[in-house]
Design a protein around this motif. Sequence first.
Motif, PDB file in Angstrom:
ATOM      1  N   UNK A 169      51.297  68.030  -8.749  1.00 53.02           N
ATOM      2  CA  UNK A 169      50.931  66.694  -8.283  1.00 53.02           C
ATOM      3  C   UNK A 169      49.804  66.056  -9.073  1.00 53.02           C
ATOM      4  N   UNK A 170      49.388  64.895  -8.589  1.00 52.57           N
ATOM      5  CA  UNK A 170      48.284  64.175  -9.209  1.00 52.57           C
ATOM      6  C   UNK A 170      46.944  64.651  -8.662  1.00 52.57           C
ATOM      7  N   UNK A 171      45.894  64.236  -9.309  1.00 52.41           N
ATOM      8  CA  UNK A 171      44.549  64.525  -8.825  1.00 52.41           C
ATOM      9  C   UNK A 171      44.260  63.683  -7.583  1.00 52.41           C
ATOM     10  N   UNK A 172      43.319  64.155  -6.783  1.00 56.62           N
ATOM     11  CA  UNK A 172      42.927  63.391  -5.597  1.00 56.62           C
ATOM     12  C   UNK A 172      42.609  64.291  -4.418  1.00 56.62           C
ATOM     13  N   UNK A 173      41.697  63.826  -3.574  1.00 64.67           N
ATOM     14  CA  UNK A 173      41.355  64.528  -2.330  1.00 64.67           C
ATOM     15  C   UNK A 173      41.413  63.532  -1.184  1.00 64.67           C
ATOM     16  N   UNK A 174      41.949  63.929  -0.023  1.00 64.53           N
ATOM     17  CA  UNK A 174      42.423  65.272   0.292  1.00 64.53           C
ATOM     18  C   UNK A 174      43.812  65.585  -0.267  1.00 64.53           C
ATOM     19  N   UNK A 175      44.517  64.584  -0.815  1.00 65.42           N
ATOM     20  CA  UNK A 175      45.849  64.818  -1.377  1.00 65.42           C
ATOM     21  C   UNK A 175      45.999  64.015  -2.657  1.00 65.42           C
ATOM     22  N   UNK A 220      45.339  79.260  -9.659  1.00 64.72           N
ATOM     23  CA  UNK A 220      46.178  78.082  -9.905  1.00 64.72           C
ATOM     24  C   UNK A 220      47.083  78.294 -11.113  1.00 64.72           C
ATOM     25  N   UNK A 221      48.146  77.468 -11.165  1.00 63.32           N
ATOM     26  CA  UNK A 221      49.160  77.602 -12.204  1.00 63.32           C
ATOM     27  C   UNK A 221      48.829  76.848 -13.475  1.00 63.32           C
ATOM     28  N   UNK A 222      49.724  76.945 -14.423  1.00 69.17           N
ATOM     29  CA  UNK A 222      49.474  76.449 -15.776  1.00 69.17           C
ATOM     30  C   UNK A 222      49.393  74.919 -15.833  1.00 69.17           C
ATOM     31  N   UNK A 223      50.005  74.211 -14.898  1.00 67.14           N
ATOM     32  CA  UNK A 223      49.977  72.744 -14.916  1.00 67.14           C
ATOM     33  C   UNK A 223      48.758  72.179 -14.190  1.00 67.14           C
ATOM     34  N   UNK A 224      48.006  73.047 -13.534  1.00 72.06           N
ATOM     35  CA  UNK A 224      46.883  72.600 -12.703  1.00 72.06           C
ATOM     36  C   UNK A 224      45.730  72.094 -13.558  1.00 72.06           C
ATOM     37  N   UNK A 225      45.086  71.014 -13.065  1.00 73.76           N
ATOM     38  CA  UNK A 225      43.897  70.460 -13.708  1.00 73.76           C
ATOM     39  C   UNK A 225      42.802  70.275 -12.675  1.00 73.76           C
ATOM     40  N   UNK A 235      55.856  73.540   1.070  1.00 76.34           N
ATOM     41  CA  UNK A 235      55.172  72.273   1.371  1.00 76.34           C
ATOM     42  C   UNK A 235      53.705  72.500   1.675  1.00 76.34           C
ATOM     43  N   UNK A 236      53.333  73.725   2.039  1.00 71.58           N
ATOM     44  CA  UNK A 236      51.919  74.049   2.247  1.00 71.58           C
ATOM     45  C   UNK A 236      51.214  74.261   0.913  1.00 71.58           C
ATOM     46  N   UNK A 237      51.497  73.360   0.001  1.00 75.56           N
ATOM     47  CA  UNK A 237      50.729  73.165  -1.235  1.00 75.56           C
ATOM     48  C   UNK A 237      51.019  74.133  -2.372  1.00 75.56           C
ATOM     49  N   UNK A 238      52.120  74.908  -2.295  1.00 70.34           N
ATOM     50  CA  UNK A 238      52.433  75.800  -3.408  1.00 70.34           C
ATOM     51  C   UNK A 238      52.629  75.032  -4.706  1.00 70.34           C
ATOM     52  N   UNK A 239      53.297  73.881  -4.613  1.00 71.07           N
ATOM     53  CA  UNK A 239      53.559  73.100  -5.826  1.00 71.07           C
ATOM     54  C   UNK A 239      52.260  72.537  -6.420  1.00 71.07           C
ATOM     55  N   UNK A 240      51.342  72.114  -5.555  1.00 66.46           N
ATOM     56  CA  UNK A 240      50.081  71.588  -6.086  1.00 66.46           C
ATOM     57  C   UNK A 240      49.234  72.695  -6.678  1.00 66.46           C
ATOM     58  N   UNK A 241      49.333  73.914  -6.131  1.00 62.89           N
ATOM     59  CA  UNK A 241      48.625  75.054  -6.709  1.00 62.89           C
ATOM     60  C   UNK A 241      49.137  75.341  -8.118  1.00 62.89           C
ATOM     61  N   UNK A 242      50.419  75.062  -8.345  1.00 57.63           N
ATOM     62  CA  UNK A 242      50.996  75.209  -9.683  1.00 57.63           C
ATOM     63  C   UNK A 242      50.543  74.083 -10.608  1.00 57.63           C
ATOM     64  N   UNK A 243      50.166  72.943 -10.007  1.00 53.71           N
ATOM     65  CA  UNK A 243      49.714  71.797 -10.788  1.00 53.71           C
ATOM     66  C   UNK A 243      50.724  70.673 -10.861  1.00 53.71           C
ATOM     67  N   UNK A 300      53.996  58.598 -18.923  1.00 56.18           N
ATOM     68  CA  UNK A 300      52.970  57.940 -18.120  1.00 56.18           C
ATOM     69  C   UNK A 300      51.864  58.942 -17.780  1.00 56.18           C
ATOM     70  N   UNK A 301      50.726  58.438 -17.346  1.00 57.76           N
ATOM     71  CA  UNK A 301      49.628  59.323 -16.947  1.00 57.76           C
ATOM     72  C   UNK A 301      49.976  60.053 -15.651  1.00 57.76           C
ATOM     73  N   UNK A 302      49.478  61.258 -15.519  1.00 58.58           N
ATOM     74  CA  UNK A 302      49.626  61.995 -14.267  1.00 58.58           C
ATOM     75  C   UNK A 302      51.005  62.587 -14.073  1.00 58.58           C
ATOM     76  N   UNK A 303      51.337  62.820 -12.816  1.00 53.72           N
ATOM     77  CA  UNK A 303      52.636  63.420 -12.473  1.00 53.72           C
ATOM     78  C   UNK A 303      53.724  62.351 -12.440  1.00 53.72           C
ATOM     79  N   UNK A 304      54.975  62.749 -12.775  1.00 53.53           N
ATOM     80  CA  UNK A 304      55.443  64.078 -13.185  1.00 53.53           C
ATOM     81  C   UNK A 304      55.015  64.428 -14.609  1.00 53.53           C
TER      82      UNK A 304
END
Length: 571
Positions: free
Chosen positions: A269-275, A381-386, A259-267, A543-547
């Motif tokens: 989730x969706x784009x956005x800051x801070x989440x 970052x992982x292969x799905x990351x943008x 949950x400390x962002x490993x999945x987002x490092x892989x790519x 659809x656009x974005x995740x999943x």
Amino acid sequence: MKYLVKLSFATCALFALLATAITSQALAQTATADAWIEQFQPSSLSKDEQKREIDWFVRTAQPFKGMEIQVVSENIATHEYESKVLAKAFSELTGIKVTHDLINEGDVIEKLQTQMQSGENIYDAYINDSDLIGTHWRYQQVRNLSDWMAGEGKDVTNPDLDLDDFIGTSFTTGPDNKLYQLPDQQFANLYWFRHDWFTDSNNMADFKAKYGYELGVPVNWSAYEDIAEFFTGREIDGVKVYGHMDYGKKDPSLGWRFTDAWMSMAGMGDKGEPNGLPVDEWGIRVNENSQPTASCVARGGATNSPAAVYALEKYVEWLKKYAPPAAAGMDFSESGPVPAQGKIAQQIFWYTTFTPDMVKEGIAVMNDDGTPKWRMAPSPHGVYWQEGTKIGYQDAGSWTLMKSTPVDRAKAAWLYAQFVVSKTVDVKKSHIGLTFIRDSSINHLSFTERAAELGGLIEFYRSPARVRWSPTGTNIPDYPKLAQLWWQNIGDASSGEKTAQESLDALCLSQEKLLKRLQRAGVQGQYGPLLNEEKGAEYWFKQDGAPKAKITNQKPAPVTISYEELLKSWQ
């Protein structure tokens, strides 16, 4: 008349004694303050400014003198300093006795959850992670500090608190723009590596000959994997080394590992800051009203998506292939100090809270001149990351006042909370724990002078890049309950009991079951869960974005960068 004279003499004598006592007390108070100010060096304030701030705490605390309060936090170096030194200083200066308990992070959450459910005042204040911001905002069982500081707590709010100086208040602010928690310490999840080994001419030549590109800081997971393979089993200075470090024990901290962002490092989730929005780093989707609507792909979530499966598979593969065998049985706390032992070449998921363990004199990863053999950098970052997707996690342990705490006790605890984050003490505290919360501390001259000893920590926190590392966001409606599901299901994959897909399918279904329960209970009002109807994976992949749909080539061309070039990009 003679009686009046005698009375006047007695009265004068009494006043003289009182004046002497008051003067003695004031002198003693001044001496105490001066002694503590000497201990609180360096500071971003002058000693006169420190004295004025301490005087404010002393005056404001008078109505609570003699009160005993209890607060709690997890056990890291920063909080040890607060518990052993700052609590004592505050008690001596104000007369408010503070017991600052140090317990495991999971136990902090359990105590807070019990207080939420029972209404019993277990602790007068908590330092709990801002990962609970979605929980606190929805349940409304904590005092929102914006209203507290302007209303009921105004008389005990430090006029020199300077909220604009804090670097993490965006993490502790709800969608209603109210501040719910006050940051006390922050640390990021970065990449750690042996700079001396990476710049060794023989290692560089051998790596280039084997892989066809330069050994350097990995930008993507393809390069990290090659470097892990290259170093694992290699003998350096008579020591067999490993190309990776991690932990795999079926324990609550295994959930944080993800949950400390490993999945987002892989790519994932969706784009956005801070989440990422609408799908965050847990794979939970929300609608435009911030209501959680899905975790599984079939409803528009991403917890069991191809990107999440890829992230979990890489974790398991690297743990087995490239980490020391003992790592699989370690938890967060046990694994953290291992790189300091001198057998680890790199670690993709390393918390900067372990920096104090890495800079101790005489250990295997330090040079004789006091500089480190290692450096820290952004995690690959992982292969799905943008670009624009969250790239890493930042812990923000933050002061939290429960509504179930009586007002007088909450006020006394709030005074202590402000004292331990005050400018008077913060630079010194930051040197002890290296967990920065204030710009004024990060940019203090003493850290410019110390930067070379800290392996890139100061450069990172002075760079604009730091805002791209963030805690769990507001998509998570009940962190304590949902977090329990992660380590149990991830543990099934790390132990080999289930495949990554099976583990994540079970996790997303468990999350949705809990979201449904919260939805039926209606305890979170208009911002509680409202699950989507199932439309199937193929609908959502279009659809656009995740999943995101599965990417066939999961090992694209590896990319590295020299550490020196990386530092230039931070400037």
